[in-house]
Design a protein around this motif. Structure first.
Motif, PDB file in Angstrom:
ATOM      1  N   ASP A 372       0.831  -1.212   0.000  1.00 22.54           N
ATOM      2  CA  ASP A 372       0.000   0.000   0.000  1.00 22.54           C
ATOM      3  C   ASP A 372       0.859   1.253   0.000  1.00 22.54           C
ATOM      4  O   ASP A 372       1.950   1.294   0.584  1.00 22.54           O
ATOM      5  CB  ASP A 372      -0.899   0.034   1.241  1.00 22.54           C
ATOM      6  N   THR A 373       0.340   2.302  -0.644  1.00 23.79           N
ATOM      7  CA  THR A 373       0.911   3.643  -0.492  1.00 23.79           C
ATOM      8  C   THR A 373       0.228   4.282   0.705  1.00 23.79           C
ATOM      9  O   THR A 373      -1.001   4.342   0.769  1.00 23.79           O
ATOM     10  CB  THR A 373       0.675   4.487  -1.752  1.00 23.79           C
ATOM     11  N   VAL A 374       1.029   4.709   1.662  1.00 22.44           N
ATOM     12  CA  VAL A 374       0.477   5.228   2.918  1.00 22.44           C
ATOM     13  C   VAL A 374       0.973   6.648   3.166  1.00 22.44           C
ATOM     14  O   VAL A 374       2.020   7.057   2.651  1.00 22.44           O
ATOM     15  CB  VAL A 374       0.874   4.328   4.110  1.00 22.44           C
ATOM     16  N   PHE A 375       0.200   7.391   3.963  1.00 21.74           N
ATOM     17  CA  PHE A 375       0.603   8.731   4.379  1.00 21.74           C
ATOM     18  C   PHE A 375       1.129   8.648   5.808  1.00 21.74           C
ATOM     19  O   PHE A 375       0.489   8.073   6.691  1.00 21.74           O
ATOM     20  CB  PHE A 375      -0.582   9.697   4.306  1.00 21.74           C
ATOM     21  N   VAL A 376       2.314   9.223   6.005  1.00 26.32           N
ATOM     22  CA  VAL A 376       2.979   9.151   7.303  1.00 26.32           C
ATOM     23  C   VAL A 376       3.122  10.551   7.872  1.00 26.32           C
ATOM     24  O   VAL A 376       3.498  11.492   7.174  1.00 26.32           O
ATOM     25  CB  VAL A 376       4.383   8.508   7.164  1.00 26.32           C
ATOM     26  N   GLU A 377       2.786  10.698   9.152  1.00 29.79           N
ATOM     27  CA  GLU A 377       2.994  11.943   9.879  1.00 29.79           C
ATOM     28  C   GLU A 377       3.788  11.639  11.131  1.00 29.79           C
ATOM     29  O   GLU A 377       3.911  10.484  11.534  1.00 29.79           O
ATOM     30  CB  GLU A 377       1.653  12.586  10.273  1.00 29.79           C
ATOM     31  N   LYS A 378       4.295  12.700  11.753  1.00 27.51           N
ATOM     32  CA  LYS A 378       4.950  12.542  13.050  1.00 27.51           C
ATOM     33  C   LYS A 378       3.997  13.030  14.121  1.00 27.51           C
ATOM     34  O   LYS A 378       3.641  14.204  14.161  1.00 27.51           O
ATOM     35  CB  LYS A 378       6.264  13.324  13.108  1.00 27.51           C
ATOM     36  N   GLY A 379       3.562  12.119  14.983  1.00 31.76           N
ATOM     37  CA  GLY A 379       2.672  12.498  16.074  1.00 31.76           C
ATOM     38  C   GLY A 379       3.388  13.395  17.050  1.00 31.76           C
ATOM     39  O   GLY A 379       4.373  12.984  17.648  1.00 31.76           O
ATOM     40  N   GLY A 380       2.885  14.629  17.247  1.00 30.41           N
ATOM     41  CA  GLY A 380       3.587  15.569  18.109  1.00 30.41           C
ATOM     42  C   GLY A 380       4.977  15.847  17.605  1.00 30.41           C
ATOM     43  O   GLY A 380       5.873  16.187  18.357  1.00 30.41           O
ATOM     44  N   GLU A 381       5.200  15.712  16.287  1.00 29.53           N
ATOM     45  CA  GLU A 381       6.497  15.913  15.630  1.00 29.53           C
ATOM     46  C   GLU A 381       7.553  14.918  16.105  1.00 29.53           C
ATOM     47  O   GLU A 381       8.744  15.163  16.001  1.00 29.53           O
ATOM     48  CB  GLU A 381       7.012  17.346  15.859  1.00 29.53           C
ATOM     49  N   ILE A 382       7.132  13.780  16.647  1.00 25.42           N
ATOM     50  CA  ILE A 382       8.109  12.848  17.213  1.00 25.42           C
ATOM     51  C   ILE A 382       8.009  11.461  16.608  1.00 25.42           C
ATOM     52  O   ILE A 382       8.886  10.992  15.902  1.00 25.42           O
ATOM     53  CB  ILE A 382       7.920  12.717  18.743  1.00 25.42           C
ATOM     54  N   ILE A 383       6.907  10.777  16.891  1.00 24.54           N
ATOM     55  CA  ILE A 383       6.795   9.369  16.533  1.00 24.54           C
ATOM     56  C   ILE A 383       6.121   9.229  15.174  1.00 24.54           C
ATOM     57  O   ILE A 383       4.962   9.630  15.020  1.00 24.54           O
ATOM     58  CB  ILE A 383       5.989   8.610  17.602  1.00 24.54           C
ATOM     59  N   PRO A 384       6.808   8.678  14.178  1.00 24.45           N
ATOM     60  CA  PRO A 384       6.166   8.478  12.879  1.00 24.45           C
ATOM     61  C   PRO A 384       4.963   7.538  13.010  1.00 24.45           C
ATOM     62  O   PRO A 384       5.038   6.518  13.698  1.00 24.45           O
ATOM     63  CB  PRO A 384       7.269   7.850  12.031  1.00 24.45           C
ATOM     64  N   LYS A 385       3.875   7.898  12.358  1.00 23.57           N
ATOM     65  CA  LYS A 385       2.697   7.038  12.396  1.00 23.57           C
ATOM     66  C   LYS A 385       2.003   7.094  11.036  1.00 23.57           C
ATOM     67  O   LYS A 385       2.040   8.109  10.334  1.00 23.57           O
ATOM     68  CB  LYS A 385       1.733   7.467  13.503  1.00 23.57           C
ATOM     69  N   ILE A 386       1.374   5.991  10.676  1.00 27.08           N
ATOM     70  CA  ILE A 386       0.603   5.929   9.433  1.00 27.08           C
ATOM     71  C   ILE A 386      -0.789   6.473   9.723  1.00 27.08           C
ATOM     72  O   ILE A 386      -1.477   5.991  10.628  1.00 27.08           O
ATOM     73  CB  ILE A 386       0.532   4.479   8.909  1.00 27.08           C
TER      74      ILE A 386
END
Length: 669
Positions: A372-386
Motif C-alpha cells: 500500500d501507499t500510505v501517508f505518514v505523519e509525526k505524532g507531536g512531531e516525534i513518533i512516525p505514524k501511518i
C-alpha cells in the motif's frame, strides 16, 4: 557547609545555597558540587524542617519533591485574563495582520517573534518575590489552582532572584514535556500494554492534573516563560520584560527575536520551519507580538484575543511512501508490537524508515495491506505514524496483513486477554527477547542501576548460558566474567562491585526492577509505602491492593498473578537470599503523644488535606498502629474518597468504627 547552633539561620542558609545550586543546574546546566554533596545538604534541610516544622518555608527546595495529594482543584479567577491568540497559516495573512496594526498605530512598529511551544499555558503568581500560586488557563477567566504540582517543576523558581521586582506580579509560561521524557513514557506504556499518549501536550496536560504531585515530579516537566503582568507599568517593551524575568530566575527560551518589520518576522518564520526540529521540545508555530506596551494598549483586544498578537501555525507535515513489510517485536512483558517497514522518505527533518502500528486493531482500522501507499505523519512531531492509506494506488492482488498466531521469536502460541488490544507471548521463561529485555530492565538506571552491564554484555551472558534470569546475575564469578569476549579483569571486577553495591538499592526500586506487569516506578513507590516488606506484599488481598492510592483493578490483579507463579516466588527468594532489599527503610516518625496508644487503624481512599503517607505517620507518631487488613480486632477504619466498597462493607459488618478525615484529625488535636 559548616552548621550553626541557630536552626533558623542554618535553614535559611541551606535554602539559599540549594536554590542557587538548583538554578545553576537547571538554568545554566552547571553542576557546582558533586551529586552526593548536594543530596546530603538537601537531607540536612529535610531533617531540620522535620525537627522544627514551624521554620519550614513555602519556597524551600524540599517542597519540590512531590507528595501532596489534591482531591479537588480549587477554581481561581485570573487577575489578568488569559486570552487565546488568533491563528494564521500563510504569509498573506501575516501581511494582513501587519497592515491592520500599522493602520491603527502607524508604521513605526517593532515585533517580537517567539516559538509557539506545544504545551499547557500556566499562570504563576508571586508576592514579594515568593511563588504563591500556579493556575491553568481554564476558560481564560478562571482556571484550576495546581500550585502543589507546579512546585515540582524545577524551571519555576520558588523565590525570584534579586529585589527589583514589583510587590505583586504574574508570569505566564508554557509547561511542556521534553521529547525524550515523552518517548520514554510512551515506551513504558507500550511495554505495559497501555494506550499510548497522543502527543507531549496531552501528556503534559494529564500530568498537571494528577492528584499526587509526586507523579508530576517524576515526569520532569519544563516551563518556558513568555509574558509578565503587574498592576503598574514596569517596562516599556515586551522584550525588556523577557530579559528581566530571565534575570529574576525564570526560564526563557533563547529562540525569541526582535524584528523591525514584517519582512524580518517572515524570515524568522521561514527559518524556524525546519530548525524547530532541532529543539528538544515540540513546537507547532510562531507567536508574533507588538513589542511596545504602549502600542499594545492602543491596539486593545477583541472579545477573545489581543489585536497586538497573532499565532502563525505550521502545517502538519505528511509524506507518502510505500509499506514494504511488517516486523513484530517482542517486549519485556511479552507484548508483540507490529512495526511498519517503509520505503525511506524525508519527513520533518529526518529520514523515516519505520512507523509504529501499535497493535492488531490499528492494522484492521486502517485496512492496511503490504504494498500500500500510505501517508505518514509525526505524532507531536516525534513518533512516525501511518495516518491513512491511498486506496487509489492499492495493487489489485494485495492481501490483508494477517497478525501472527505464534510468537515470532519462540513460536509459542500468542494469547490475548479480554479487553486488551495487545497479543502476548506467555513463554516468559523461554522466549529470548523477553528474557534479555527483563535483564536489561533490571540493570537499568531507574531500577538497580548496575554499572558495567549493558545490552551487549547481557547478550553475551545469555548466549553463553551464564544468565537466564535476574537472580543468576548475583551468582556470577570473576572467572566466568573474564572468559567473555572483550572482558578484561578491570571490567569484570567493576561488574562484581556494581552488583554488590546494587544490594543497597531501596525496596521500591527493587520492586520496579522485578518487572511486574503494570508496576512502574511510581506504582512501586506507592506499594512500598503501603506494604513495607515483601511478606506484606505477597500476602496482600485484592481489596487491600486496590485501596492503595494509584493502584487499580488491573495492577492489583497483575501483582496477585505474579506471586501465584512458583517460578516468580523462587526468583524473589533467590534475590532476597542474595541480599537485595525487600523491606522499606522509612524511619519511624518521632512520637508526639500516646493518644492513640493501643489503637489499630486501616487507611483507605484518597484524602483532601493530608496524603496517605502523612496520615500513617500521624497515627504512628501518636502511639497508634497501622495495619493492612480489616478484622474484629481493628479499632478504626479511616475512610477517604474512592475507598474499596468491599472494605467498607466488611467494616460495617464487623461493627468497626469508621472515621472521616476530619474526625480522625480531631482525635489528635
Amino acid at each position: 557547609m559548616a552548621t550553626t547552633h541557630d536552626p533558623a539561620q542554618e535553614i535559611q542558609e541551606l535554602i539559599q545555597k540549594i536554590n542557587h545550586l538548583n538554578y545553576q543546574y537547571y538554568q545554566n546546566s552547571v553542576s557546582e558540587i558533586p551529586d552526593q554533596e548536594f543530596d546530603l545538604m538537601l537531607k540536612r534541610l529535610e531533617e531540620l524542617e522535620e525537627q522544627h516544622p514551624d521554620l519550614r518555608q513555602p519556597h524551600s527546595p524540599t517542597q519540590r519533591v512531590g507528595g501532596t495529594i489534591t482531591k479537588n482543584f480549587e477554581t481561581v479567577t485570573h487577575k489578568w485574563p488569559m486570552l487565546s491568540l488568533s491563528n494564521t497559516y500563510s504569509e498573506e495573512e501575516m501581511r494582513e495582520f501587519d497592515k491592520r496594526v500599522r493602520k491603527i498605530v502607524g508604521d513605526e512598529v517593532e515585533y517580537v517573534c517567539e516559538q509557539k511551544f506545544d504545551g499547557v499555558a500556566i499562570s504563576l503568581t508571586y508576592e514579594n518575590g515568593k511563588f504563591v500560586q500556579g493556575a491553568t488557563r481554564g476558560d481564560g477567566t478562571r482556571g484550576d489552582n495546581i500550585t502543589a504540582n507546579v512546585r515540582t517543576i524545577h524551571d519555576v523558581p520558588l523565590q525570584a532572584h534579586g529585589n527589583d521586582f514589583p510587590e505583586l506580579f504574574e508570569v505566564r509560561g508554557e509547561v511542556f514535556m521534553p521529547l525524550r521524557v515523552f518517548e520514554q513514557l510512551n515506551a513504558e506504556r507500550e511495554e505495559y500494554g497501555e494506550q499510548l499518549l497522543a502527543n507531549p501536550r496531552n501528556a503534559t496536560s494529564g500530568t498537571l492534573k494528577q492528584q499526587d504531585s509526586s507523579v508530576v515530579a517524576s515526569r520532569k516537566l519544563g516551563c518556558f516563560c513568555y509574558s509578565f503582568h503587574t498592576a503598574h507599568s514596569h517596562f516599556e517593551t515586551h522584550s525588556e520584560s523577557l530579559q528581566a524575568v530571565q534575570k529574576w530566575g525564570f526560564k526563557v527560551s533563547d529562540t525569541w527575536r526582535k524584528c523591525s518589520s514584517i519582512e524580518g518576522v517572515l524570515d524568522y518564520i521561514n527559518e524556524w520551519e525546519s530548525r524547530r526540529f532541532e529543539l528538544p521540545i515540540a513546537t507547532d508555530g510562531v507567536v508574533v507580538k507588538v513589542n511596545s506596551y504602549a502600542l499594545q494598549e492602543e491596539l486593545g483586544f477583541t472579545a477573545k484575543s489581543p489585536r497586538w498578537a497573532i499565532a502563525y501555525k505550521y502545517a502538519a507535515m505528511s509524506a507518502a511512501t510505500k509499506l514494504t513489510g511488517v516486523q513484530y517485536q517482542v517486549g519485556r512483558t511479552g507484548a508483540v508490537t507490529p512495526v511498519a517497514l517503509l520505503e525511506p522518505v524525508h519527513l520533518a527533518g529526518t529520514v523515516v524508515k519505520r512507523a509504529s502500528l501499535h497493535n492488531a486493531n490499528e492494522i484492521q482500522r486502517l485496512d492496511l495491506r503490504l504494498g500500500d501507499t500510505v501517508f505518514v505523519e509525526k505524532g507531536g512531531e516525534i513518533i512516525p505514524k501511518i495516518t491513512e492509506v491511498d486506496f487509489s494506488k492499492r495493487p489489485t492482488d494485495s492481501e490483508p496483513i494477517l497478525y501472527p498466531s505464534h510468537c515470532p521469536a519462540c513460536q509459542t502460541e500468542l494469547v490475548r486477554t479480554e479487553g486488551e488490544a495487545n497479543f502476548y507471548c506467555p513463554n516468559e521463561k523461554g522466549c529470548p527477547p523477553q528474557i534479555k529485555a527483563k535483564l536489561e530492565h533490571f540493570i537499568s538506571r531507574k531500577a538497580m542501576n548496575i554499572d558495567g552491564l549493558g545490552p551487549e554484555t547481557i547478550e553475551q551472558l545469555y548466549s553463553t548460558g551464564l544468565v537466564n534470569n535476574v537472580a543468576d546475575l548475583y551468582d556470577l564469578t570473576f572467572e566466568q566474567l573474564v572468559q567473555l569476549e572483550r572482558m578484561g579483569e578491570k571490567s569484570a571486577n567493576n561488574i562484581l562491585k556494581s552488583l554488590e553495591k546494587s544490594k543497597e538499592t531501596p525496596y521500591d526500586r527493587v520492586l520496579f526492577a522485578l518487572g511486574i506487569r503494570f508496576v512502574g516506578s511510581t506504582v512501586a513507590k506507592k506499594l512500598a509505602e503501603a506494604l513495607p516488606d515483601l511478606q506484606a506484599l505477597r500476602g496482600a488481598t485484592y481489596e487491600e491492593l486496590i485501596a492503595i492510592n494509584e493502584i487499580g483493578d488491573r495492577i492489583a490483579q497483575s501483582i496477585i498473578e505474579y506471586f501465584q507463579e512458583p517460578a516468580h516466588v523462587e526468583l524473589v527468594e533467590r534475590l532476597k537470599a542474595a541480599g537485595l532489599q525487600f523491606e522499606s527503610q522509612h524511619t519511624a516518625p518521632e512520637i508526639q503523644s500516646d493518644r492513640l496508644a493501643g489503637e489499630t487503624f486501616v487507611i483507605s481512599g484518597v484524602f483532601e488535606s493530608v496524603s496517605r503517607d502523612e496520615l500513617q505517620q500521624l497515627i504512628v507518631s501518636h502511639g497508634g498502629k497501622v495495619v493492612s487488613s480489616i478484622s474484629k480486632k481493628l479499632s478504626y477504619l479511616v475512610a477517604g474518597d474512592k475507598m474499596g466498597p468491599s472494605k467498607l462493607e466488611k467494616a460495617e459488618k464487623l461493627g468497626i468504627r469508621i472515621l472521616s478525615e476530619s474526625e480522625f484529625l480531631s482525635m489528635i488535636e
